[in-house]
Design a protein around this motif. Structure first.
Motif, PDB file in Angstrom:
ATOM      1  N   GLU A  94      29.614  39.849  35.194  1.00 23.96           N
ATOM      2  CA  GLU A  94      30.814  39.963  34.366  1.00 23.96           C
ATOM      3  C   GLU A  94      30.859  41.266  33.567  1.00 23.96           C
ATOM      4  O   GLU A  94      31.935  41.738  33.184  1.00 23.96           O
ATOM      5  N   ALA A  95      29.681  41.878  33.358  1.00 22.19           N
ATOM      6  CA  ALA A  95      29.613  43.022  32.443  1.00 22.19           C
ATOM      7  C   ALA A  95      29.574  44.385  33.119  1.00 22.19           C
ATOM      8  O   ALA A  95      30.032  45.375  32.540  1.00 22.19           O
ATOM      9  N   VAL A  96      29.012  44.460  34.332  1.00 21.12           N
ATOM     10  CA  VAL A  96      28.823  45.770  34.952  1.00 21.12           C
ATOM     11  C   VAL A  96      29.499  45.837  36.316  1.00 21.12           C
ATOM     12  O   VAL A  96      29.734  44.812  36.968  1.00 21.12           O
ATOM     13  N   GLN A  97      29.798  47.049  36.735  1.00 19.00           N
ATOM     14  CA  GLN A  97      30.331  47.299  38.064  1.00 19.00           C
ATOM     15  C   GLN A  97      29.157  47.638  38.976  1.00 19.00           C
ATOM     16  O   GLN A  97      28.412  48.575  38.710  1.00 19.00           O
ATOM     17  N   ALA A  98      29.001  46.879  40.036  1.00 19.56           N
ATOM     18  CA  ALA A  98      27.906  47.110  40.975  1.00 19.56           C
ATOM     19  C   ALA A  98      28.424  47.023  42.400  1.00 19.56           C
ATOM     20  O   ALA A  98      29.425  46.355  42.684  1.00 19.56           O
ATOM     21  N   ASP A  99      27.736  47.721  43.292  1.00 19.36           N
ATOM     22  CA  ASP A  99      28.076  47.700  44.719  1.00 19.36           C
ATOM     23  C   ASP A  99      27.146  46.788  45.502  1.00 19.36           C
ATOM     24  O   ASP A  99      27.505  46.307  46.578  1.00 19.36           O
ATOM     25  N   ALA A 100      25.943  46.596  44.980  1.00 17.32           N
ATOM     26  CA  ALA A 100      24.933  45.853  45.725  1.00 17.32           C
ATOM     27  C   ALA A 100      23.963  45.175  44.770  1.00 17.32           C
ATOM     28  O   ALA A 100      23.852  45.555  43.598  1.00 17.32           O
ATOM     29  N   ALA A 101      23.258  44.176  45.296  1.00 19.18           N
ATOM     30  CA  ALA A 101      22.230  43.479  44.523  1.00 19.18           C
ATOM     31  C   ALA A 101      20.971  43.366  45.357  1.00 19.18           C
ATOM     32  O   ALA A 101      21.035  43.122  46.571  1.00 19.18           O
ATOM     33  N   VAL A 102      19.841  43.563  44.707  1.00 16.99           N
ATOM     34  CA  VAL A 102      18.537  43.300  45.314  1.00 16.99           C
ATOM     35  C   VAL A 102      17.968  42.096  44.583  1.00 16.99           C
ATOM     36  O   VAL A 102      17.706  42.171  43.375  1.00 16.99           O
ATOM     37  N   ILE A 103      17.810  40.985  45.306  1.00 15.19           N
ATOM     38  CA  ILE A 103      17.428  39.721  44.685  1.00 15.19           C
ATOM     39  C   ILE A 103      15.945  39.457  44.916  1.00 15.19           C
ATOM     40  O   ILE A 103      15.490  39.318  46.047  1.00 15.19           O
ATOM     41  N   VAL A 104      15.201  39.404  43.803  1.00 11.38           N
ATOM     42  CA  VAL A 104      13.741  39.263  43.849  1.00 11.38           C
ATOM     43  C   VAL A 104      13.339  38.189  42.847  1.00 11.38           C
ATOM     44  O   VAL A 104      12.695  38.463  41.834  1.00 11.38           O
ATOM     45  N   THR A 105      13.729  36.956  43.111  1.00  9.14           N
ATOM     46  CA  THR A 105      13.522  35.844  42.195  1.00  9.14           C
ATOM     47  C   THR A 105      12.813  34.703  42.928  1.00  9.14           C
ATOM     48  O   THR A 105      12.622  34.768  44.152  1.00  9.14           O
ATOM     49  N   PRO A 106      12.402  33.628  42.238  1.00 14.72           N
ATOM     50  CA  PRO A 106      11.830  32.479  42.937  1.00 14.72           C
ATOM     51  C   PRO A 106      12.750  31.995  44.057  1.00 14.72           C
ATOM     52  O   PRO A 106      13.979  31.996  43.927  1.00 14.72           O
ATOM     53  N   HIS A 107      12.138  31.566  45.146  1.00 11.93           N
ATOM     54  CA  HIS A 107      12.874  31.276  46.379  1.00 11.93           C
ATOM     55  C   HIS A 107      14.026  30.291  46.200  1.00 11.93           C
ATOM     56  O   HIS A 107      15.076  30.428  46.838  1.00 11.93           O
ATOM     57  N   ALA A 108      13.843  29.290  45.345  1.00 12.64           N
ATOM     58  CA  ALA A 108      14.865  28.262  45.170  1.00 12.64           C
ATOM     59  C   ALA A 108      16.156  28.827  44.591  1.00 12.64           C
ATOM     60  O   ALA A 108      17.224  28.213  44.726  1.00 12.64           O
ATOM     61  N   GLU A 109      16.089  30.008  43.966  1.00 12.34           N
ATOM     62  CA  GLU A 109      17.272  30.585  43.335  1.00 12.34           C
ATOM     63  C   GLU A 109      18.067  31.493  44.272  1.00 12.34           C
ATOM     64  O   GLU A 109      19.196  31.881  43.949  1.00 12.34           O
ATOM     65  N   HIS A 110      17.493  31.858  45.399  1.00 13.51           N
ATOM     66  CA  HIS A 110      18.110  32.859  46.273  1.00 13.51           C
ATOM     67  C   HIS A 110      19.508  32.476  46.749  1.00 13.51           C
ATOM     68  O   HIS A 110      20.413  33.306  46.774  1.00 13.51           O
ATOM     69  N   PHE A 111      19.672  31.236  47.171  1.00 18.19           N
ATOM     70  CA  PHE A 111      20.941  30.832  47.783  1.00 18.19           C
ATOM     71  C   PHE A 111      22.099  30.950  46.794  1.00 18.19           C
ATOM     72  O   PHE A 111      23.117  31.592  47.087  1.00 18.19           O
ATOM     73  N   GLU A 112      21.949  30.357  45.614  1.00 20.98           N
ATOM     74  CA  GLU A 112      23.023  30.411  44.616  1.00 20.98           C
ATOM     75  C   GLU A 112      23.284  31.846  44.164  1.00 20.98           C
ATOM     76  O   GLU A 112      24.438  32.269  44.026  1.00 20.98           O
ATOM     77  N   GLN A 113      22.231  32.608  43.945  1.00 19.22           N
ATOM     78  CA  GLN A 113      22.409  33.991  43.506  1.00 19.22           C
ATOM     79  C   GLN A 113      23.057  34.839  44.599  1.00 19.22           C
ATOM     80  O   GLN A 113      23.891  35.695  44.308  1.00 19.22           O
ATOM     81  N   GLY A 114      22.678  34.588  45.845  1.00 21.95           N
ATOM     82  CA  GLY A 114      23.315  35.298  46.951  1.00 21.95           C
ATOM     83  C   GLY A 114      24.797  34.991  47.030  1.00 21.95           C
ATOM     84  O   GLY A 114      25.624  35.893  47.240  1.00 21.95           O
ATOM     85  N   GLN A 115      25.155  33.741  46.850  1.00 28.53           N
ATOM     86  CA  GLN A 115      26.568  33.333  46.832  1.00 28.53           C
ATOM     87  C   GLN A 115      27.334  34.056  45.732  1.00 28.53           C
ATOM     88  O   GLN A 115      28.425  34.582  45.961  1.00 28.53           O
ATOM     89  N   MET A 116      26.764  34.066  44.546  1.00 27.50           N
ATOM     90  CA  MET A 116      27.443  34.693  43.405  1.00 27.50           C
ATOM     91  C   MET A 116      27.711  36.168  43.664  1.00 27.50           C
ATOM     92  O   MET A 116      28.797  36.676  43.371  1.00 27.50           O
ATOM     93  N   CYS A 117      26.736  36.843  44.220  1.00 25.24           N
ATOM     94  CA  CYS A 117      26.889  38.279  44.475  1.00 25.24           C
ATOM     95  C   CYS A 117      27.906  38.542  45.575  1.00 25.24           C
ATOM     96  O   CYS A 117      28.742  39.453  45.453  1.00 25.24           O
TER      97      CYS A 117
END
Length: 329
Positions: free
Chosen positions: A65-88
């Motif tokens: 909500e705060a920054v403009q980004a083009d891409a995300a590198v997700i390096v979190t506990p495995h259970a969080e990947h799916f939801e975070q990937g969806q959000m991005c």
């Protein structure tokens, strides 16, 4: 695009490794760092003055909500990947996901379809596909110099049981699996990539060594065209790290021995080491990801589809170990 604005999601040890890779690239701007631990973010920012004033967030939602980004590198506990990937993806970001992609093949397929619908790149950080010895080995196999591949074996040993004891990696809810799904995920991926055939069935035995998750795993995999593969992941080893891969073909053999590559071309020929200067240059998934976004390459080294295939094989191995029978694909 002057520079790819990257959101780093996860500021632990692997997050810092990705950050170092990204900071080495001239076409990257770190748009923000996300982690619920302010201490982890502070440690990460000590890497370079280039990120000293980078915005920091305790949640991905706040960052998006705060920054403009083009891409995300997700390096979190495995259970969080799916939801975070969806959000991005919903916010229009390209995504590089640390292994083992997401929890389960069903979620993997769903995220792949979401990325396709969004028209965004989705890649997995399987770095062996970009390491010189493995790239050399893949090229050697595809050239036909080893002939018809008949047998392959892989072995990985790590003191994972003790080094990760008490961490989220041995918490089933957060890790979604044990050593086979963690460091072993790299070994599963590289063997699927090198063999280049569709698995037909798998038989596996695993042992949790008194924990919630699998620690030691022994797999036998039957591939199309009668290729046999054994895969051994030893998480209860006393040593810090060792990795071996052997490929046996009708015309030759190649052995990877924890960093050294030996090749024998021809029947009854001797194994000879491959000189370091003859190996392809090693790169990394972050550089590969940025090149993909900027259109310098048409596909990532490890596609999201490869993450799906690793998830399928891992699930089949767990099912086989539980039922003690061959599981067909």
């Amino acid at each position: 695009m002057a520079a790819v604005r990257v959101l780093l999601v996860g500021a632990g040890g692997m997050g810092r490794a990705h950050l170092r890779n990204l900071l080495a690239l001239r076409d990257v701007e770190i748009a923000g760092i996300v982690d619920p631990s302010s201490a982890a973010i502070a440690t990460t920012k000590h890497i370079s003055g280039a990120v000293e004033s980078t915005p920091e967030f305790s949640s991905l939602k706040a960052a998006l909500e705060a920054v403009q980004a083009d891409a995300a590198v997700i390096v979190t506990p495995h259970a969080e990947h799916f939801e975070q990937g969806q959000m991005c993806l919903q916010r229009g970001l390209h995504v590089l996901m640390e292994k083992p992609f997401v929890a389960g093949s069903v979620n993997a397929r769903a995220l792949i379809e979401m990325a396709q619908q969004a028209g965004r790149h989705l890649a997995v950080s399987y770095q062996r596909r970009l390491q010189g010895p493995y790239v050399y080995l893949k090229t050697l196999i595809e050239s036909g110099e080893l002939g018809e591949i008949r047998y392959a074996t892989a072995y990985q040993a790590q003191s994972w049981l003790e080094s990760q004891r008490g961490t989220w990696r041995q918490n089933r809810e957060l890790s979604c699996g044990g050593q086979l799904n963690d460091s072993g995920s790299h070994l599963v991926d590289v063997m699927l990539w090198l063999i280049g055939r569709q698995p037909k069935s798998v038989f596996a035995h695993t042992d949790n060594r008194g924990t919630e998750v699998d620690i030691d795993s022994a797999l036998t995999i039957r591939f199309e065209h009668d290729v046999i593969c054994t895969l051994n992941v030893v998480g209860s080893a006393s040593i810090q790290w060792w990795e071996d891969v052997a490929i046996h073909g009708s015309k030759g053999t190649a052995l990877y021995r924890n960093g050294e590559l030996l090749v024998a071309k021809g029947v009854h020929s001797e194994l000879r080491p491959v000189a370091a200067e003859d190996l392809p240059v090693t790169t990394n998934p972050d550089e590969n990801f940025i090149d993909l976004i900027l259109g310098r390459i048409s596909a990532p080294a490890a596609t999201a589809e490869s993450g799906y295939q690793v998830a399928r094989l891992t699930e089949a191995a767990w099912e086989s170990s539980e039922q003690q029978r061959w599981i067909a694909f």
